[in-house]
Design an enzyme around this catalytic site. Structure first.
Site, PDB file in Angstrom:
ATOM      1  N   CYS A 223       0.898  -1.084   0.294  1.00  0.00           N
ATOM      2  CA  CYS A 223       0.254   0.302   0.426  1.00  0.00           C
ATOM      3  C   CYS A 223       0.990   1.185  -0.093  1.00  0.00           C
ATOM      4  CB  CYS A 223      -0.888   0.084   1.083  1.00  0.00           C
ATOM      5  SG  CYS A 223      -0.206  -0.484   2.774  1.00  0.00           S
TER       6      CYS A 223
ATOM      7  N   CYS B  66       3.467   2.061   2.378  1.00  0.00           N
ATOM      8  CA  CYS B  66       4.603   0.773   2.633  1.00  0.00           C
ATOM      9  C   CYS B  66       5.637   1.332   1.341  1.00  0.00           C
ATOM     10  CB  CYS B  66       4.508  -0.841   1.591  1.00  0.00           C
ATOM     11  SG  CYS B  66       3.574  -1.703   2.711  1.00  0.00           S
TER      12      CYS B  66
ATOM     13  N   ASP C  56       8.983  26.096 -33.196  1.00  0.00           N
ATOM     14  CA  ASP C  56       9.732  25.956 -33.634  1.00  0.00           C
ATOM     15  C   ASP C  56       9.532  25.857 -35.502  1.00  0.00           C
ATOM     16  OD1 ASP C  56      12.590  26.081 -34.812  1.00  0.00           O
ATOM     17  OD2 ASP C  56      12.641  24.052 -34.732  1.00  0.00           O
TER      18      ASP C  56
ATOM     19  N   ASP D  40      13.283  20.817 -32.504  1.00  0.00           N
ATOM     20  CA  ASP D  40      13.734  19.677 -33.029  1.00  0.00           C
ATOM     21  C   ASP D  40      15.979  19.939 -32.838  1.00  0.00           C
ATOM     22  OD1 ASP D  40      14.200  21.709 -35.108  1.00  0.00           O
ATOM     23  OD2 ASP D  40      14.634  19.544 -36.370  1.00  0.00           O
TER      24      ASP D  40
ATOM     25  N   ASP E 271      16.545  24.910 -30.078  1.00  0.00           N
ATOM     26  CA  ASP E 271      16.135  24.877 -29.575  1.00  0.00           C
ATOM     27  C   ASP E 271      15.725  24.279 -27.774  1.00  0.00           C
ATOM     28  OD1 ASP E 271      14.848  25.112 -32.051  1.00  0.00           O
ATOM     29  OD2 ASP E 271      13.921  23.338 -32.535  1.00  0.00           O
TER      30      ASP E 271
END
Length: 766
Positions: free
Chosen positions: A23, A26, A423, A638, A642
């Site tokens: 649970c 724990c 971009d 990409d 960026d």
């Protein structure tokens, strides 16, 4: 805590497989134990995967971490990063079946009573049936509960052990008490049924949780064990671990590619669907990259190895998905804090229930039964499972559709995105030059202009030359031979074609040759305003030429036409922007390109807002400004330039076709490089977050409603046990509904982008 003395840059990450957690309490105890180890900076435990991720100083041995987990009352082993993550073993079902078989006779009198039949088992037989359920099949609850007590805390197992022991003990007392008192109702069926239901719930929960790791197992199944390596003239089948970078690997039709590399010989198609989400086979020819795990369809390929083992794209994908599934969403940290005090509060409520019933009614037997019901209904299993199971299901389905989510925070935050900043180059556009316009002079055909220009560029490897030759090839034009090719530095290129010397060059060269653009001047001006690169094709007779070639017939220098080059939109770019706008998300574009080029792309995409000539540092500043203005920003890019903006955004989304730096910075990577996946990623996030909220609502609802009902005597321990088991199973099953997600691309999203750029591309074939 030791986080102040360990920096992320110098720390090492260790993964542990932890057994015995049941649970959320724990989870909190294991994390607390790990954080007490000197040198540990951070520890995160995931109940659904049963894994602990620990960041510690390099000098901290794994043995110290394992010892801390053992001391907290759990078993742990180190997870080796290089080892494939196999399927977690499903717990045996026989303890559940045996417990049910022993409990059913105890429950039979209660069930028969519902239809008017009064019947009871002898007390001694009830004791004989309940005892093995309580102390043999239910021994796990005593062990785990005792470990929790030794560690000075509580967990679900402690609640179950205390509750069922109280019911069993009361029944045993009533059975053996002096004969002068009539034997009251025995509660053996309550203790046995609760244990049976909890065991059943844990088995069903483990079975359901196992399905959330299907994505990892599917990816691991893509790893071939061997590779056929050609060294010299000899082909040898080797374990893939023995293949080295530079080896030539032979892949036959129908086989999986064992390594990352570049095709050096052969042509075929590759099925990369489980890696990129792309359903159609991708053509492969010499020079094309291939990825480990792809299926070679119809041709023999020879591949020069560029990456093996843990460095392949597939291995990195698996690590990213595992990392996302093991990470905690921000909302889960709130749940963990609640769970840390939950069990002590429940124990206090159970004690108050017991005392209250004795004081109010003087019935200590009924008081004990109601206290037992409180302990059983309050087990916080569902609370601990609501968030991690939804995160695992969401990241798994995303991975199958080519969307890699690196961390749970990105998945959770993406649902609230209000603005997506793109971009331009490589994200919304192809990122490589293409021939976008062919404008012939009077008396010259478009195909003839392209054919002659391609002849001049035939021996060049320049990107513009490749774009021109690709267009000529796509139109099936016969490109004539050229000779005496000569570079004109800073101006262009000249070559003799037939009886004419053809020169392809810049506007500066056109002026130097004394030629006037004439009617083409206006077209050239418009194209340059859009940021296009212009090349002019001119001709003059070759020395001593004796030919009827019409290009050189009049013996004068003349202008044949212009060709314009520029980037082209990705096929799904316009659909991507339209879908985001339909979702109520604002869009903008941040690019370092000139304003003319940016405006042409923005117009073609229907973007009302864009920013051109933006430096990398300025991109990050603009993203930060948008966030300060109240927007929840996702940045899509990409390139290396960026990376600052991706890091500055609430959610960074990188294209896999871009640089490694961008992908490392972003929280989400799109494996197909298709901008339409941005909306899909946000849609998955929204659905996942909805499942998290639903799971937490039901988990809290079971406890908030169930505990008062049990305290006021309105729930028997048997019903409480069934409700507790059902709560865990229902929360996990609800999260698993995410696996049915199929993406939202409709027919309207599959066509080519429209707008000026699309029309110019078409015009190039004129």
């Amino acid at each position: 805590m030791n986080s102040a003395i360990v920096s992320p840059a110098t720390s090492l990450e260790t993964s542990l497989q932890v057994e015995g957690m049941t649970c959320a309490s724990c989870v909190a105890r294991v994390e607390k134990a790990l954080l007490k180890v000197p040198g540990v900076a951070a520890a995160s435990v995931n109940l659904a995967t049963e894994k602990a991720t620990v960041r510690a100083a390099p000098g901290v041995p794994p043995a110290a971490l394992l010892a801390a987990v053992e001391k907290a009352g759990y078993r742990a082993t180190e997870v080796r990063a290089s080892a494939p993550d196999g399927a977690a073993a499903l717990p045996h079902a026989w303890p559940v079946a045996l417990s049910a078989a022993l409990s059913l006779p105890l429950l039979a009198p209660m069930l028969l009573q519902l239809v008017g039949i009064e019947w009871a088992l002898p007390g001694a037989l009830q004791l004989a049936l309940a005892t093995p359920v309580q102390f043999w099949l239910g021994a796990r609850f005593y062990r785990a509960g005792w470990n929790a007590l030794r560690a000075g805390s509580g967990n679900m197992d402690l609640l179950v052990a205390l509750g069922t022991s109280a019911a069993y003990g009361l029944s045993a007392y009533l059975l053996v008490r002096p004969a002068a008192h009539a034997m009251g109702h025995l509660y053996f069926e309550a203790s046995a049924a609760v244990i049976t239901l909890v065991l059943l719930g844990k088995w069903l929960e483990a079975r359901a949780r196992r399905q959330t790791t299907d994505a990892i197992r599917a990816l691991n199944a893509l790893r071939p064990a061997t590779a056929r390596v050609r060294r010299g003239a000899v082909e040898t089948e080797l374990p893939v671990e023995r293949v080295v970078v530079g080896d030539r690997v032979v892949v036959r039709p129908g086989e999986r590619v064992p390594v990352d590399g570049v095709v050096s010989a052969g042509r075929s198609h590759a099925d990369e669907s489980l890696i990129t989400g792309e359903s159609l086979p991708v053509a492969k020819a010499p020079g094309d990259a291939v990825t480990a795990g792809a299926i070679n369809a119809d041709g023999l390929l020879e591949i020069t190895t560029s990456a093996v083992g843990a460095e392949t794209t597939l291995a990195r994908i698996i690590r990213m998905v595992e990392s996302a599934q093991a990470a905690k969403a921000p909302i889960q940290r709130i749940v963990d804090r609640v769970s840390a005090v939950f069990v002590p509060v429940v124990l206090a409520i159970a004690l108050l229930t017991f005392i209250g019933w004795i004081v109010a009614a003087g019935q200590w037997e009924q008081a004990l039964i109601n206290a037992v019901a409180v302990l059983v209904i309050a087990c916080p299993c569902a609370l601990g499972l609501a968030t991690p199971t939804a995160i695992m299901a969401g990241t798994g389905v995303a991975a199958r559709h080519g969307i890699l989510i690196k961390d749970a925070a990105a998945l959770e935050l993406a649902h609230a995105v209000t603005l997506v900043a793109f971009d331009k180059t490589g994200t919304l556009t192809q990122g490589r030059p293409a021939l976008v316009a062919v404008e012939p002079a009077a008396g010259v055909g478009g195909d003839e202009l392209l054919r002659l220009a391609a002849a001049v560029q035939r021996g060049s490897d320049h990107p513009l030359a490749r774009a021109m030759l690709e267009r000529a090839a796509s139109l099936g034009l016969a490109v004539p031979d050229a000779r005496d090719a000569q570079a004109l530095p800073g101006r262009g290129l000249a070559a003799t074609v037939g009886a004419a010397v053809l020169t392809l060059g810049s506007s500066r060269l056109l002026r130097e040759r004394g030629l006037d653009a004439g009617a083409l001047a206006q077209a050239a001006h418009g194209l340059e305003a859009q940021g296009r690169t212009i090349a002019w094709l001119m001709s003059e007779p070759a020395a001593n030429a004796e030919s009827n070639d019409p290009i050189a017939a009049d013996g004068a220098r003349r202008l044949l036409g212009l060709l314009a080059f520029g980037d082209t939109l990705k096929p799904g770019a316009r659909a991507a922007v339209a879908r985001l706008q339909r979702l109520g998300i604002k869009t903008t574009m941040l690019t370092g390109d000139n304003r003319g080029s940016a405006e042409a792309v923005a117009t073609a995409l229907g973007l009302a807002d864009f920013h051109a000539e933006v430096l990398p540092a300025d991109k990050a500043a603009r993203v930060q400004a948008l966030r300060t203005g109240g927007e929840r920003v996702a940045m899509v890019g990409d390139g290396i330039n960026d990376a600052p903006a991706l890091a500055a955004a609430d959610v960074g989304i990188a294209m896999s076709s871009g640089t490694d730096v961008a992908m490392e910075t972003a929280g989400i990577t799109l494996m197909r490089g298709d901008p339409r996946l941005v909306a899909d990623a946000i849609d998955i996030s929204r659905r996942t977050y909805a499942k998290i909220k639903q799971g937490l609502f039901w988990a809290f609802a079971y406890n908030v409603l169930g505990i008062p009902l049990a305290a006021f005597g309105m729930l028997s321990p048997v019903i409480a046990g069934a409700a507790m088991a059902f709560s865990s199973v229902s929360v996990v099953a609800n999260a698993l509904l995410l696996r049915r997600w199929r993406g939202t691309l409709d027919a309207a999203d599959t066509g080519p982008a429209a707008g000026p750029i699309a029309r110019e591309t078409h015009a190039a074939g004129a």
